[in-house]
Design a protein around this motif. Structure first.
Motif, PDB file in Angstrom:
ATOM      1  N   ARG A 140       0.799  -1.233   0.000  1.00 24.40           N
ATOM      2  CA  ARG A 140       0.000   0.000   0.000  1.00 24.40           C
ATOM      3  C   ARG A 140       0.826   1.275   0.000  1.00 24.40           C
ATOM      4  N   SER A 146       1.964   1.065  -6.848  1.00 26.63           N
ATOM      5  CA  SER A 146       2.260   1.231  -8.269  1.00 26.63           C
ATOM      6  C   SER A 146       2.718  -0.102  -8.870  1.00 26.63           C
ATOM      7  N   GLN A 150      -3.431  -4.131  -9.884  1.00 27.35           N
ATOM      8  CA  GLN A 150      -4.880  -4.036  -9.688  1.00 27.35           C
ATOM      9  C   GLN A 150      -5.268  -2.563  -9.614  1.00 27.35           C
ATOM     10  N   GLU A 151      -6.098  -2.138 -10.547  1.00 24.80           N
ATOM     11  CA  GLU A 151      -6.490  -0.732 -10.613  1.00 24.80           C
ATOM     12  C   GLU A 151      -7.192  -0.253  -9.343  1.00 24.80           C
ATOM     13  N   LYS A 152      -7.988  -1.137  -8.724  1.00 26.34           N
ATOM     14  CA  LYS A 152      -8.776  -0.695  -7.564  1.00 26.34           C
ATOM     15  C   LYS A 152      -7.875  -0.253  -6.400  1.00 26.34           C
ATOM     16  N   GLN A 154      -5.059   1.297  -6.887  1.00 22.97           N
ATOM     17  CA  GLN A 154      -4.341   2.499  -7.330  1.00 22.97           C
ATOM     18  C   GLN A 154      -5.237   3.730  -7.477  1.00 22.97           C
ATOM     19  N   GLN A 155      -6.558   3.496  -7.533  1.00 25.54           N
ATOM     20  CA  GLN A 155      -7.477   4.590  -7.826  1.00 25.54           C
ATOM     21  C   GLN A 155      -7.381   5.740  -6.827  1.00 25.54           C
ATOM     22  N   GLY A 156      -7.242   6.944  -7.359  1.00 26.11           N
ATOM     23  CA  GLY A 156      -7.205   8.143  -6.524  1.00 26.11           C
ATOM     24  C   GLY A 156      -5.814   8.503  -6.040  1.00 26.11           C
ATOM     25  N   ALA A 158      -3.058   8.864  -8.103  1.00 24.49           N
ATOM     26  CA  ALA A 158      -2.211   9.364  -9.192  1.00 24.49           C
ATOM     27  C   ALA A 158      -1.493  10.642  -8.761  1.00 24.49           C
ATOM     28  N   LEU A 160       1.111   7.798 -10.182  1.00 24.12           N
ATOM     29  CA  LEU A 160       1.786   6.631  -9.626  1.00 24.12           C
ATOM     30  C   LEU A 160       3.295   6.763  -9.819  1.00 24.12           C
TER      31      LEU A 160
END
Ligand SMILES: *Cc1c(COP(=O)(O)O)cnc(C)c1O
Length: 395
Positions: A140, A146, A150-152, A154-156, A158, A160
């Motif tokens: 985390r 990065s 898994q996109e979920k 990484q969301q929010g 950026a 990365l």
């Protein structure tokens, strides 16, 4: 039925977790107790962390001994427990150099930093890329999320950290891309834990390892969930006939006491020199005492033989359930890292299991993850099956 306590509406703890309505205050072996004295069978092991069960006597004794002497010591001085744990880890693995930190994400951070610095300062290239895999989980922190495929996760967050690309897991064809990319390193899990309990195929791993060797790409294995006996060998890579350059470990290493580490081959370890990486708490006398007691116990006892026998027993019980309940699509995993793939809501099964005083995990929306302690008995597995069936019958 279990007593329920929920303090979420008045909690001052940041809401980073969706918590189950259970407050645990005591544990021993495969069991935990809540604040009302209700007993639960714990088949989560604190997410593959309490591999020797809760409050194991061998580790407790060693920690109590260390508590009398010295709690913290800066890494500017020699720390005997750290030397001893590093010697134990290297004697029982491919590697010969260890760096200590405090968690899994920090271990992967260290691996990523080592790969970049090794590539640039030892090999003298300008390559910094680390290839990871889709559906992976590596932590985390900003670099490790990065690295996570898994996109979920990484969301929010950026932008990365640059320098990661993700290949499909278990896909032999896709490995060709490594020859063109020539990254500094590859980082992979041998059983994707959070991603759905998906074991890597042996042929694929062997091919990956040979491409890495041929192209001088560091082969780094994230053994944070698979390590410390979880899959039936001390580390999962042993079962694939490969010799990685670096592995990251954490979770089970301290039996619940926070500690992380990377183990590296001497050549790769040259990427770090004095002053290039560090950690205030990393490898402190208490954490490394817990690590020594844990590894010594696994190596000196017959525990891994027992793990393989009990894992087979558990798998057979689950196969019986699969024949009985048509919503079970597949039972998979390695050793005592097991996934039940269902075509229903896995979280609902886990929630129902709590009502029958059984703790389980999910791994994505459709996989129930089963992680008993390595010390689990046949009787406890029978109890688990009984409770799991009750949960199945109430969904
Ligand atoms: C849990 C886990 C991590 C992160 O470990 P933390 O101690 O939570 O930072 C990284 N990789 C894998 C495979 C894990 O299971």
């Amino acid at each position: 039925m279990a007593q329920k306590t929920s303090v979420s509406s008045i909690s001052s703890v940041m809401a980073t977790y969706g918590r189950f309505p259970v407050t645990l205050v005591k544990g021993k072996g495969s069991y935990v107790w809540d604040d009302h004295g209700a007993q639960f069978l714990d088949f989560t092991s604190g997410i593959a962390t309490c591999n020797l069960g809760h409050v194991p006597d061998v580790v407790k004794t060693k920690l109590e001994e260390q508590l009398q002497n010295l709690w913290h010591c800066s890494n500017l001085y020699n720390i005997p427990n750290q030397e001893n744990l590093a010697a134990l880890l290297t004697a029982n693995s491919f590697g010969n150099q260890v760096f200590f930190c405090n968690s899994g994400a920090e271990a992967n951070e260290a691996a990523i930093k080592l790969a970049r610095r090794y590539s640039q300062k030892v090999k003298g290239t300008d390559s910094f890329e680390v290839v990871t895999f889709q559906q992976s989980f590596h932590g985390r922190t900003l670099a490790t999320l990065s690295a996570t495929g898994q996109e979920k996760i990484q969301q929010g967050f950026a932008p990365l950290v640059p320098g990661f690309s993700y290949l499909p897991f278990n896909d032999i064809e896709a490995l060709q891309q490594l020859e063109n990319l020539k990254p500094a390193a590859v980082l992979l899990e041998l059983v994707q834990g959070e991603g759905g309990v998906i074991p890597a195929k042996t042929d694929w791993v062997k091919k990956l390892a040979s491409i890495c060797e041929k192209n001088e790409i560091l082969l780094m294995v994230d053994e944070i969930q698979t390590g410390i006996g979880r899959t039936g060998t001390l580390f999962a890579y042993e079962q694939y006939g490969i010799s990685p350059d670096v592995i990251s470990i954490a979770k089970g290493l301290g039996s619940g006491f926070p500690i992380g580490a990377i183990i590296a081959k001497e050549a790769a370890a040259k990427g770090f020199e004095p002053g290039t990486h560090g950690s205030t708490f990393g490898g402190n006398p208490l954490a490394t005492a817990a690590g020594i007691a844990t590894i010594e116990h696994i190596v000196d006892s017959n525990l891994l033989t027992q793990v393989n026998e009990i894992a087979e027993y558990l798998e057979n019980q689950l196969i019986v359930l699969k024949e009985k309940y048509s919503f079970i699509k597949e039972i998979r995993g390695k050793g005592l890292l097991i996934g039940i793939d269902v075509d229903t809501n896995a979280l609902e099964i886990v929630q129902k299991a709590i009502e029958h005083q059984l703790l389980l995990l999910t791994a994505g929306p459709n996989v129930v993850r089963v992680l008993p302690p390595l010390t689990v008995s046949k009787e406890e597995i029978n109890e688990f099956v009984e409770k799991l069936e009750k949960a199945f019958q109430s969904i």
